[in-house]
Enzyme design. Structure first.
Site, PDB file in Angstrom:
ATOM      1  N   TRP A 130       0.851  -1.198   0.000  1.00 34.27           N
ATOM      2  CA  TRP A 130       0.000   0.000   0.000  1.00 34.27           C
ATOM      3  C   TRP A 130       0.886   1.247   0.000  1.00 34.27           C
ATOM      4  O   TRP A 130       1.860   1.313   0.767  1.00 34.27           O
ATOM      5  CB  TRP A 130      -0.894  -0.033   1.241  1.00 34.27           C
ATOM      6  CG  TRP A 130      -1.789   1.151   1.409  1.00 34.27           C
ATOM      7  CD1 TRP A 130      -2.507   1.782   0.424  1.00 34.27           C
ATOM      8  CD2 TRP A 130      -2.072   1.834   2.634  1.00 34.27           C
ATOM      9  NE1 TRP A 130      -3.222   2.814   0.971  1.00 34.27           N
ATOM     10  CE2 TRP A 130      -2.970   2.883   2.319  1.00 34.27           C
ATOM     11  CE3 TRP A 130      -1.668   1.677   3.951  1.00 34.27           C
ATOM     12  CZ2 TRP A 130      -3.466   3.753   3.277  1.00 34.27           C
ATOM     13  CZ3 TRP A 130      -2.158   2.535   4.913  1.00 34.27           C
ATOM     14  CH2 TRP A 130      -3.050   3.557   4.573  1.00 34.27           C
ATOM     15  N   ASP A 211      -1.032  -6.313   8.992  1.00 34.10           N
ATOM     16  CA  ASP A 211      -1.979  -5.223   8.726  1.00 34.10           C
ATOM     17  C   ASP A 211      -3.278  -5.878   8.252  1.00 34.10           C
ATOM     18  O   ASP A 211      -3.310  -6.517   7.201  1.00 34.10           O
ATOM     19  CB  ASP A 211      -1.408  -4.300   7.635  1.00 34.10           C
ATOM     20  CG  ASP A 211      -2.344  -3.130   7.337  1.00 34.10           C
ATOM     21  OD1 ASP A 211      -3.394  -3.011   7.998  1.00 34.10           O
ATOM     22  OD2 ASP A 211      -2.016  -2.334   6.433  1.00 34.10           O
ATOM     23  N   ALA A 213      -6.824  -4.727   7.348  1.00 37.84           N
ATOM     24  CA  ALA A 213      -7.727  -3.587   7.139  1.00 37.84           C
ATOM     25  C   ALA A 213      -9.029  -4.000   6.462  1.00 37.84           C
ATOM     26  O   ALA A 213      -9.916  -3.164   6.295  1.00 37.84           O
ATOM     27  CB  ALA A 213      -7.019  -2.522   6.298  1.00 37.84           C
ATOM     28  N   LYS A 246     -13.321  -0.118   6.598  1.00 32.52           N
ATOM     29  CA  LYS A 246     -13.970  -0.762   5.456  1.00 32.52           C
ATOM     30  C   LYS A 246     -15.095  -1.692   5.902  1.00 32.52           C
ATOM     31  O   LYS A 246     -16.197  -1.608   5.407  1.00 32.52           O
ATOM     32  CB  LYS A 246     -12.957  -1.559   4.633  1.00 32.52           C
ATOM     33  CG  LYS A 246     -11.570  -0.984   4.598  1.00 32.52           C
ATOM     34  CD  LYS A 246     -11.414   0.166   3.643  1.00 32.52           C
ATOM     35  CE  LYS A 246     -10.095   0.870   3.913  1.00 32.52           C
ATOM     36  NZ  LYS A 246      -9.580   1.660   2.836  1.00 32.52           N
TER      37      LYS A 246
HETATM   38  C1  LMR Z   1      -6.755   2.842  -0.096  1.00 34.66           C
HETATM   39  O1  LMR Z   1      -5.806   2.071  -0.131  1.00 34.66           O
HETATM   40  O2  LMR Z   1      -7.204   3.387  -1.111  1.00 34.66           O
HETATM   41  C2  LMR Z   1      -7.432   3.112   1.218  1.00 34.66           C
HETATM   42  O3  LMR Z   1      -6.807   2.407   2.220  1.00 34.66           O
HETATM   43  C3  LMR Z   1      -7.617   4.551   1.504  1.00 34.66           C
HETATM   44  C4  LMR Z   1      -6.338   5.301   1.753  1.00 34.66           C
HETATM   45  O4  LMR Z   1      -6.294   6.022   2.753  1.00 34.66           O
HETATM   46  O5  LMR Z   1      -5.389   5.200   0.987  1.00 34.66           O
END
Ligand code: LMR
Length: 398
Positions: A130, A211, A213, A246
Protein backbone atom coordinates in the site's frame (compact mmCIF):
# COMPACT_ATOMS: atom_id res chain seq x y z
CA UNK A 1 10.03 30.47 8.67
CA UNK A 2 7.88 29.19 5.82
CA UNK A 3 8.46 31.79 3.12
CA UNK A 4 10.58 29.46 0.93
CA UNK A 5 8.55 26.34 1.43
CA UNK A 6 7.68 24.48 -1.79
CA UNK A 7 4.40 22.66 -2.42
CA UNK A 8 4.52 18.90 -2.11
CA UNK A 9 2.88 16.41 -4.45
CA UNK A 10 -0.16 14.77 -2.84
CA UNK A 11 -0.08 11.08 -2.04
CA UNK A 12 -1.09 9.28 -5.26
CA UNK A 13 -4.41 8.07 -3.83
CA UNK A 14 -5.36 11.47 -2.40
CA UNK A 15 -4.35 13.17 -5.67
CA UNK A 16 -6.57 10.78 -7.59
CA UNK A 17 -9.54 11.49 -5.27
CA UNK A 18 -9.21 15.19 -6.10
CA UNK A 19 -8.99 14.54 -9.86
CA UNK A 20 -12.09 12.34 -9.74
CA UNK A 21 -14.05 14.93 -7.76
CA UNK A 22 -13.14 17.62 -10.26
CA UNK A 23 -14.32 15.55 -13.27
CA UNK A 24 -17.85 16.61 -14.23
CA UNK A 25 -18.49 13.81 -16.75
CA UNK A 26 -21.66 11.88 -15.72
CA UNK A 27 -20.08 8.56 -16.77
CA UNK A 28 -16.98 8.91 -14.61
CA UNK A 29 -15.89 5.73 -12.85
CA UNK A 30 -13.99 5.81 -9.55
CA UNK A 31 -11.72 2.78 -9.19
CA UNK A 32 -9.24 4.77 -7.11
CA UNK A 33 -9.53 5.10 -3.36
CA UNK A 34 -10.33 1.91 -1.43
CA UNK A 35 -13.86 2.74 -0.40
CA UNK A 36 -16.74 0.27 -0.76
CA UNK A 37 -19.54 1.36 -3.07
CA UNK A 38 -22.94 -0.18 -3.66
CA UNK A 39 -24.67 -0.67 -7.00
CA UNK A 40 -25.70 2.99 -7.04
CA UNK A 41 -22.09 4.07 -6.53
CA UNK A 42 -22.87 5.18 -2.96
CA UNK A 43 -21.08 4.38 0.30
CA UNK A 44 -24.05 4.29 2.65
CA UNK A 45 -23.92 4.14 6.44
CA UNK A 46 -24.43 0.48 7.39
CA UNK A 47 -27.76 -0.23 9.07
CA UNK A 48 -26.04 -1.81 12.06
CA UNK A 49 -23.94 1.34 12.41
CA UNK A 50 -26.99 3.59 12.19
CA UNK A 51 -28.80 1.63 14.90
CA UNK A 52 -25.82 1.46 17.20
CA UNK A 53 -25.18 5.16 16.66
CA UNK A 54 -28.77 6.17 17.52
CA UNK A 55 -28.66 4.08 20.68
CA UNK A 56 -25.33 5.67 21.55
CA UNK A 57 -26.58 9.21 21.01
CA UNK A 58 -29.59 8.49 23.23
CA UNK A 59 -27.56 6.96 26.03
CA UNK A 60 -24.36 9.01 26.09
CA UNK A 61 -24.24 11.37 29.03
CA UNK A 62 -20.78 12.86 28.69
CA UNK A 63 -18.11 13.72 26.17
CA UNK A 64 -15.28 13.63 28.64
CA UNK A 65 -12.08 11.75 27.76
CA UNK A 66 -12.33 7.99 27.70
CA UNK A 67 -8.71 6.84 28.23
CA UNK A 68 -5.41 6.90 26.37
CA UNK A 69 -5.85 3.21 25.48
CA UNK A 70 -9.34 4.03 24.21
CA UNK A 71 -12.66 2.35 24.79
CA UNK A 72 -11.99 -0.83 26.81
CA UNK A 73 -15.19 -2.52 25.56
CA UNK A 74 -14.19 -1.82 21.97
CA UNK A 75 -10.68 -3.15 22.52
CA UNK A 76 -12.02 -6.37 24.02
CA UNK A 77 -14.59 -7.02 21.33
CA UNK A 78 -12.01 -6.29 18.63
CA UNK A 79 -9.68 -8.89 20.14
CA UNK A 80 -12.45 -11.46 19.86
CA UNK A 81 -13.36 -10.39 16.35
CA UNK A 82 -9.78 -10.65 15.15
CA UNK A 83 -8.64 -13.72 17.07
CA UNK A 84 -11.96 -15.54 17.47
CA UNK A 85 -13.72 -16.46 20.70
CA UNK A 86 -11.62 -18.63 22.99
CA UNK A 87 -8.31 -18.13 21.16
CA UNK A 88 -5.41 -19.59 23.17
CA UNK A 89 -3.59 -16.23 23.28
CA UNK A 90 -6.66 -14.60 24.84
CA UNK A 91 -7.09 -17.46 27.31
CA UNK A 92 -3.43 -17.11 28.28
CA UNK A 93 -3.86 -13.35 28.81
CA UNK A 94 -1.04 -12.49 26.38
CA UNK A 95 -2.88 -9.95 24.18
CA UNK A 96 -3.16 -6.22 24.88
CA UNK A 97 -5.02 -3.79 22.64
CA UNK A 98 -4.89 -0.06 22.23
CA UNK A 99 -7.47 1.84 20.22
CA UNK A 100 -5.89 3.91 17.48
CA UNK A 101 -6.75 6.62 15.01
CA UNK A 102 -7.81 4.25 12.22
CA UNK A 103 -5.68 1.45 10.86
CA UNK A 104 -3.05 4.07 9.96
CA UNK A 105 -2.72 5.13 13.58
CA UNK A 106 -2.37 1.48 14.58
CA UNK A 107 0.37 0.93 12.01
CA UNK A 108 2.26 3.99 13.17
CA UNK A 109 1.87 3.03 16.81
CA UNK A 110 3.27 -0.42 16.05
CA UNK A 111 6.20 1.13 14.20
CA UNK A 112 6.89 3.47 17.12
CA UNK A 113 6.88 0.52 19.52
CA UNK A 114 9.37 -1.38 17.35
CA UNK A 115 11.56 1.69 17.04
CA UNK A 116 11.54 2.17 20.78
CA UNK A 117 12.55 -1.46 21.33
CA UNK A 118 15.29 -1.38 18.68
CA UNK A 119 15.70 1.64 16.38
CA UNK A 120 17.88 -0.40 14.02
CA UNK A 121 15.06 -2.80 13.19
CA UNK A 122 14.33 -3.06 9.47
CA UNK A 123 10.69 -3.55 8.46
CA UNK A 124 10.37 -5.70 5.36
CA UNK A 125 7.40 -4.87 3.14
CA UNK A 126 5.92 -6.68 0.17
CA UNK A 127 6.60 -5.53 -3.40
CA UNK A 128 4.28 -3.87 -3.99
CA UNK A 129 2.59 -2.67 -0.84
CA UNK A 130 0.00 0.00 0.00
CA UNK A 131 1.46 3.36 -1.03
CA UNK A 132 0.97 4.83 2.44
CA UNK A 133 2.82 2.02 4.24
CA UNK A 134 6.17 3.52 3.34
CA UNK A 135 5.69 7.08 4.67
CA UNK A 136 3.61 5.86 7.60
CA UNK A 137 6.14 3.33 8.89
CA UNK A 138 9.35 5.06 7.89
CA UNK A 139 8.00 8.25 9.48
CA UNK A 140 8.75 6.59 12.81
CA UNK A 141 12.43 6.50 11.87
CA UNK A 142 12.56 2.82 10.94
CA UNK A 143 14.15 1.63 7.71
CA UNK A 144 12.02 -0.30 5.24
CA UNK A 145 13.18 -2.88 2.74
CA UNK A 146 11.17 -4.72 0.10
CA UNK A 147 10.63 -8.46 -0.29
CA UNK A 148 9.25 -10.03 -3.50
CA UNK A 149 5.51 -10.66 -3.41
CA UNK A 150 3.52 -10.29 -6.61
CA UNK A 151 4.09 -12.51 -9.59
CA UNK A 152 2.84 -9.93 -12.07
CA UNK A 153 2.49 -12.39 -14.95
CA UNK A 154 0.19 -14.70 -12.98
CA UNK A 155 -1.45 -12.17 -10.67
CA UNK A 156 -0.61 -14.35 -7.67
CA UNK A 157 1.97 -14.48 -4.90
CA UNK A 158 5.50 -15.52 -5.93
CA UNK A 159 5.71 -17.50 -2.76
CA UNK A 160 9.02 -19.25 -3.35
CA UNK A 161 10.78 -15.94 -4.04
CA UNK A 162 9.13 -14.44 -0.96
CA UNK A 163 10.33 -17.32 1.23
CA UNK A 164 13.83 -17.21 -0.22
CA UNK A 165 14.11 -13.50 0.59
CA UNK A 166 12.69 -13.83 4.11
CA UNK A 167 14.96 -16.80 4.78
CA UNK A 168 17.96 -14.42 4.52
CA UNK A 169 16.70 -12.05 7.24
CA UNK A 170 18.45 -11.78 10.58
CA UNK A 171 16.58 -12.66 13.78
CA UNK A 172 14.23 -9.90 15.03
CA UNK A 173 13.72 -8.40 11.58
CA UNK A 174 10.12 -7.21 11.27
CA UNK A 175 7.96 -8.41 8.37
CA UNK A 176 4.86 -6.50 7.40
CA UNK A 177 2.20 -8.93 6.17
CA UNK A 178 -1.30 -8.24 4.88
CA UNK A 179 -3.77 -10.34 6.89
CA UNK A 180 -6.08 -10.68 3.86
CA UNK A 181 -7.21 -8.73 0.79
CA UNK A 182 -3.67 -7.61 -0.05
CA UNK A 183 -3.53 -3.92 -0.88
CA UNK A 184 -2.83 -3.14 -3.72
CA UNK A 185 -2.80 -6.52 -5.51
CA UNK A 186 -5.67 -8.64 -4.12
CA UNK A 187 -3.24 -11.62 -4.17
CA UNK A 188 -3.46 -13.41 -0.82
CA UNK A 189 -1.56 -16.24 0.82
CA UNK A 190 -3.37 -19.58 0.97
CA UNK A 191 -3.76 -21.31 4.33
CA UNK A 192 -1.01 -23.76 3.38
CA UNK A 193 1.27 -20.81 2.57
CA UNK A 194 0.51 -19.14 5.92
CA UNK A 195 1.57 -22.40 7.60
CA UNK A 196 4.78 -22.57 5.62
CA UNK A 197 5.48 -18.92 6.38
CA UNK A 198 4.90 -19.59 10.08
CA UNK A 199 7.61 -22.24 10.06
CA UNK A 200 10.02 -19.77 8.46
CA UNK A 201 9.12 -17.00 10.92
CA UNK A 202 9.75 -19.42 13.80
CA UNK A 203 13.01 -20.67 12.35
CA UNK A 204 14.36 -17.18 11.60
CA UNK A 205 12.82 -15.61 14.76
CA UNK A 206 11.18 -12.80 12.83
CA UNK A 207 8.63 -10.35 14.18
CA UNK A 208 5.37 -10.43 12.19
CA UNK A 209 3.55 -7.12 11.91
CA UNK A 210 0.17 -7.88 10.34
CA UNK A 211 -1.98 -5.22 8.73
CA UNK A 212 -5.61 -6.33 8.65
CA UNK A 213 -7.73 -3.59 7.14
CA UNK A 214 -10.29 -5.66 5.24
CA UNK A 215 -11.45 -8.47 7.54
CA UNK A 216 -14.61 -10.00 6.09
CA UNK A 217 -14.27 -8.59 2.60
CA UNK A 218 -12.14 -11.43 1.19
CA UNK A 219 -13.39 -14.92 2.09
CA UNK A 220 -15.26 -14.21 5.32
CA UNK A 221 -14.72 -12.81 8.82
CA UNK A 222 -13.09 -16.00 10.13
CA UNK A 223 -11.30 -17.11 6.97
CA UNK A 224 -9.71 -13.68 6.51
CA UNK A 225 -8.23 -13.88 10.00
CA UNK A 226 -6.68 -17.32 9.44
CA UNK A 227 -3.11 -16.04 9.27
CA UNK A 228 -3.27 -13.75 12.28
CA UNK A 229 -5.01 -16.42 14.38
CA UNK A 230 -2.42 -19.02 13.41
CA UNK A 231 0.51 -16.72 14.13
CA UNK A 232 -0.93 -15.61 17.48
CA UNK A 233 -1.45 -19.25 18.47
CA UNK A 234 2.09 -20.32 17.62
CA UNK A 235 4.45 -17.37 18.06
CA UNK A 236 5.78 -15.51 21.08
CA UNK A 237 5.23 -12.01 19.68
CA UNK A 238 2.96 -10.56 16.99
CA UNK A 239 1.72 -7.05 16.22
CA UNK A 240 -1.58 -6.66 14.39
CA UNK A 241 -3.03 -3.37 13.15
CA UNK A 242 -6.75 -3.50 12.42
CA UNK A 243 -9.11 -1.01 10.82
CA UNK A 244 -12.88 -0.60 11.06
CA UNK A 245 -12.94 1.77 8.07
CA UNK A 246 -13.97 -0.76 5.46
CA UNK A 247 -15.84 -3.60 7.18
CA UNK A 248 -17.86 -1.20 9.38
CA UNK A 249 -17.85 1.58 6.77
CA UNK A 250 -16.56 3.96 9.44
CA UNK A 251 -13.94 5.63 7.25
CA UNK A 252 -14.20 9.18 8.57
CA UNK A 253 -14.57 8.11 12.20
CA UNK A 254 -10.95 6.89 12.20
CA UNK A 255 -11.54 3.71 14.15
CA UNK A 256 -8.83 1.10 14.51
CA UNK A 257 -6.73 -0.77 17.02
CA UNK A 258 -3.31 -2.25 17.56
CA UNK A 259 -3.27 -5.73 19.06
CA UNK A 260 0.00 -6.83 20.60
CA UNK A 261 0.83 -10.39 21.59
CA UNK A 262 3.54 -10.68 24.24
CA UNK A 263 5.62 -13.61 25.51
CA UNK A 264 3.64 -13.64 28.73
CA UNK A 265 0.92 -11.70 30.50
CA UNK A 266 3.65 -9.78 32.29
CA UNK A 267 5.48 -8.72 29.15
CA UNK A 268 2.14 -7.88 27.50
CA UNK A 269 1.37 -5.59 30.44
CA UNK A 270 4.74 -3.88 30.02
CA UNK A 271 4.12 -3.46 26.29
CA UNK A 272 0.76 -1.87 27.05
CA UNK A 273 2.40 0.79 29.20
CA UNK A 274 4.63 1.72 26.26
CA UNK A 275 1.76 1.76 23.78
CA UNK A 276 -0.18 4.12 26.01
CA UNK A 277 2.89 6.32 26.44
CA UNK A 278 3.52 6.41 22.67
CA UNK A 279 -0.14 7.09 21.86
CA UNK A 280 -0.01 9.97 24.30
CA UNK A 281 2.82 11.54 22.31
CA UNK A 282 0.90 11.29 19.02
CA UNK A 283 -2.83 11.78 19.61
CA UNK A 284 -3.06 11.69 23.39
CA UNK A 285 -6.56 10.15 23.47
CA UNK A 286 -8.25 8.49 20.49
CA UNK A 287 -11.65 9.64 19.18
CA UNK A 288 -14.45 7.62 20.77
CA UNK A 289 -17.43 7.85 18.46
CA UNK A 290 -16.55 5.10 15.98
CA UNK A 291 -15.21 2.80 18.68
CA UNK A 292 -18.38 3.19 20.74
CA UNK A 293 -20.46 2.35 17.66
CA UNK A 294 -18.41 -0.79 16.97
CA UNK A 295 -18.61 -1.85 20.60
CA UNK A 296 -22.40 -1.33 20.46
CA UNK A 297 -22.57 -3.63 17.43
CA UNK A 298 -20.21 -6.38 18.51
CA UNK A 299 -21.59 -6.44 22.05
CA UNK A 300 -25.20 -6.94 20.96
CA UNK A 301 -26.11 -10.29 19.34
CA UNK A 302 -28.89 -8.84 17.15
CA UNK A 303 -26.82 -5.92 15.90
CA UNK A 304 -23.84 -8.15 15.39
CA UNK A 305 -25.96 -10.53 13.30
CA UNK A 306 -27.17 -7.61 11.19
CA UNK A 307 -23.61 -6.35 10.74
CA UNK A 308 -22.32 -9.81 9.75
CA UNK A 309 -25.04 -10.03 7.10
CA UNK A 310 -24.07 -6.57 5.81
CA UNK A 311 -20.40 -7.57 5.60
CA UNK A 312 -21.47 -10.75 3.78
CA UNK A 313 -23.45 -8.55 1.39
CA UNK A 314 -20.45 -6.31 0.63
CA UNK A 315 -18.17 -9.28 0.08
CA UNK A 316 -20.63 -11.12 -2.13
CA UNK A 317 -21.19 -8.01 -4.22
CA UNK A 318 -17.44 -7.71 -4.79
CA UNK A 319 -17.17 -11.41 -5.68
CA UNK A 320 -20.11 -11.05 -8.08
CA UNK A 321 -18.49 -8.01 -9.68
CA UNK A 322 -15.24 -9.90 -10.11
CA UNK A 323 -17.04 -12.67 -11.99
CA UNK A 324 -19.04 -10.23 -14.13
CA UNK A 325 -15.94 -8.15 -14.86
CA UNK A 326 -14.03 -11.21 -16.01
CA UNK A 327 -16.89 -12.10 -18.36
CA UNK A 328 -17.01 -8.58 -19.81
CA UNK A 329 -13.23 -8.50 -20.28
CA UNK A 330 -13.21 -11.94 -21.90
CA UNK A 331 -15.86 -10.72 -24.35
CA UNK A 332 -14.03 -7.50 -25.25
CA UNK A 333 -10.39 -8.58 -24.90
CA UNK A 334 -10.39 -12.34 -25.60
CA UNK A 335 -6.67 -12.39 -26.43
CA UNK A 336 -5.65 -11.48 -22.86
CA UNK A 337 -5.98 -13.58 -19.72
CA UNK A 338 -7.74 -11.76 -16.89
CA UNK A 339 -8.64 -14.89 -14.87
CA UNK A 340 -6.58 -13.55 -11.93
CA UNK A 341 -9.46 -11.15 -11.22
CA UNK A 342 -11.62 -13.97 -9.86
CA UNK A 343 -8.75 -15.52 -7.92
CA UNK A 344 -7.88 -12.30 -6.12
CA UNK A 345 -9.71 -11.16 -3.01
CA UNK A 346 -10.91 -7.98 -1.38
CA UNK A 347 -11.41 -4.62 -2.99
CA UNK A 348 -8.34 -4.52 -5.19
CA UNK A 349 -6.89 -6.07 -8.30
CA UNK A 350 -3.80 -5.12 -10.19
CA UNK A 351 -4.77 -4.89 -13.84
CA UNK A 352 -1.17 -5.09 -15.02
CA UNK A 353 -1.40 -2.29 -17.59
CA UNK A 354 1.13 0.48 -18.12
CA UNK A 355 1.04 3.93 -16.60
CA UNK A 356 0.33 5.37 -20.07
CA UNK A 357 -2.64 3.05 -20.43
CA UNK A 358 -3.90 4.08 -16.99
CA UNK A 359 -3.65 7.71 -18.12
CA UNK A 360 -5.50 6.88 -21.35
CA UNK A 361 -8.31 5.37 -19.27
CA UNK A 362 -8.38 8.56 -17.24
CA UNK A 363 -9.06 10.49 -20.44
CA UNK A 364 -12.13 8.25 -20.70
CA UNK A 365 -13.11 9.29 -17.14
CA UNK A 366 -12.00 6.03 -15.52
CA UNK A 367 -9.80 6.58 -12.47
CA UNK A 368 -7.33 4.14 -10.97
CA UNK A 369 -3.87 4.60 -9.47
CA UNK A 370 -0.91 4.78 -11.86
CA UNK A 371 0.26 1.30 -10.88
CA UNK A 372 -3.09 0.00 -12.33
CA UNK A 373 -4.60 -0.92 -8.95
CA UNK A 374 -8.35 -0.90 -9.38
CA UNK A 375 -10.97 -0.87 -6.66
CA UNK A 376 -13.34 -3.52 -7.99
CA UNK A 377 -16.06 -2.32 -5.59
CA UNK A 378 -16.09 0.99 -7.49
CA UNK A 379 -17.61 -0.74 -10.53
CA UNK A 380 -21.34 -1.07 -11.10
CA UNK A 381 -23.31 -3.59 -13.15
CA UNK A 382 -24.31 -0.73 -15.43
CA UNK A 383 -20.80 0.53 -16.17
CA UNK A 384 -18.93 -2.77 -16.52
CA UNK A 385 -19.48 -2.69 -20.27
CA UNK A 386 -18.26 0.89 -20.49
CA UNK A 387 -15.17 -0.04 -18.55
CA UNK A 388 -14.43 -3.20 -20.57
CA UNK A 389 -14.89 -1.36 -23.87
CA UNK A 390 -12.66 1.52 -22.78
CA UNK A 391 -9.95 -0.89 -21.64
CA UNK A 392 -10.17 -2.79 -24.96
CA UNK A 393 -9.69 0.49 -26.86
CA UNK A 394 -6.76 1.53 -24.73
CA UNK A 395 -5.04 -1.86 -25.06
CA UNK A 396 -5.63 -1.92 -28.83
CA UNK A 397 -3.68 1.33 -29.18
CA UNK A 398 -0.33 -0.13 -28.20
C1 LMR B 1 -6.76 2.84 -0.10
O1 LMR B 1 -5.81 2.07 -0.13
O2 LMR B 1 -7.20 3.39 -1.11
C2 LMR B 1 -7.43 3.11 1.22
O3 LMR B 1 -6.81 2.41 2.22
C3 LMR B 1 -7.62 4.55 1.50
C4 LMR B 1 -6.34 5.30 1.75
O4 LMR B 1 -6.29 6.02 2.75
O5 LMR B 1 -5.39 5.20 0.99
Amino acid sequence: MFENIQPVIADSILGLMALYRADTDPHKVDLGVGVYRDDNGDTPVLQAVRRSESALLGAQTSKTYVAPAGNAGFNQTMERLVLGEGHAALRDGRVRTVQAVGGCGALRLGAELIRYADPKTVVHVSTPTWSNHTPLLSGSGLTLQPYPYLDAARGSVQFEAMLTALEQLPPRAAVLLHGSCHNPTGADLSQAQWRELLALVQRRQLLPFIDMAYQGLGEGLDADAFGVRLFCAELPEVLCAVSCSKNFGLYRERTGALLVLGHSGKSADALLTHLVRLARTMWSMPPDHGAAIVHGILGDPALRGLWVSEVDGMRNRILGLRAALLQALQAHIPQRDFAFIVRQRGMFSYLGITREQVRALRERHIYMTDDSRMNVAGLRRDNLEYFARALAQVLAKR
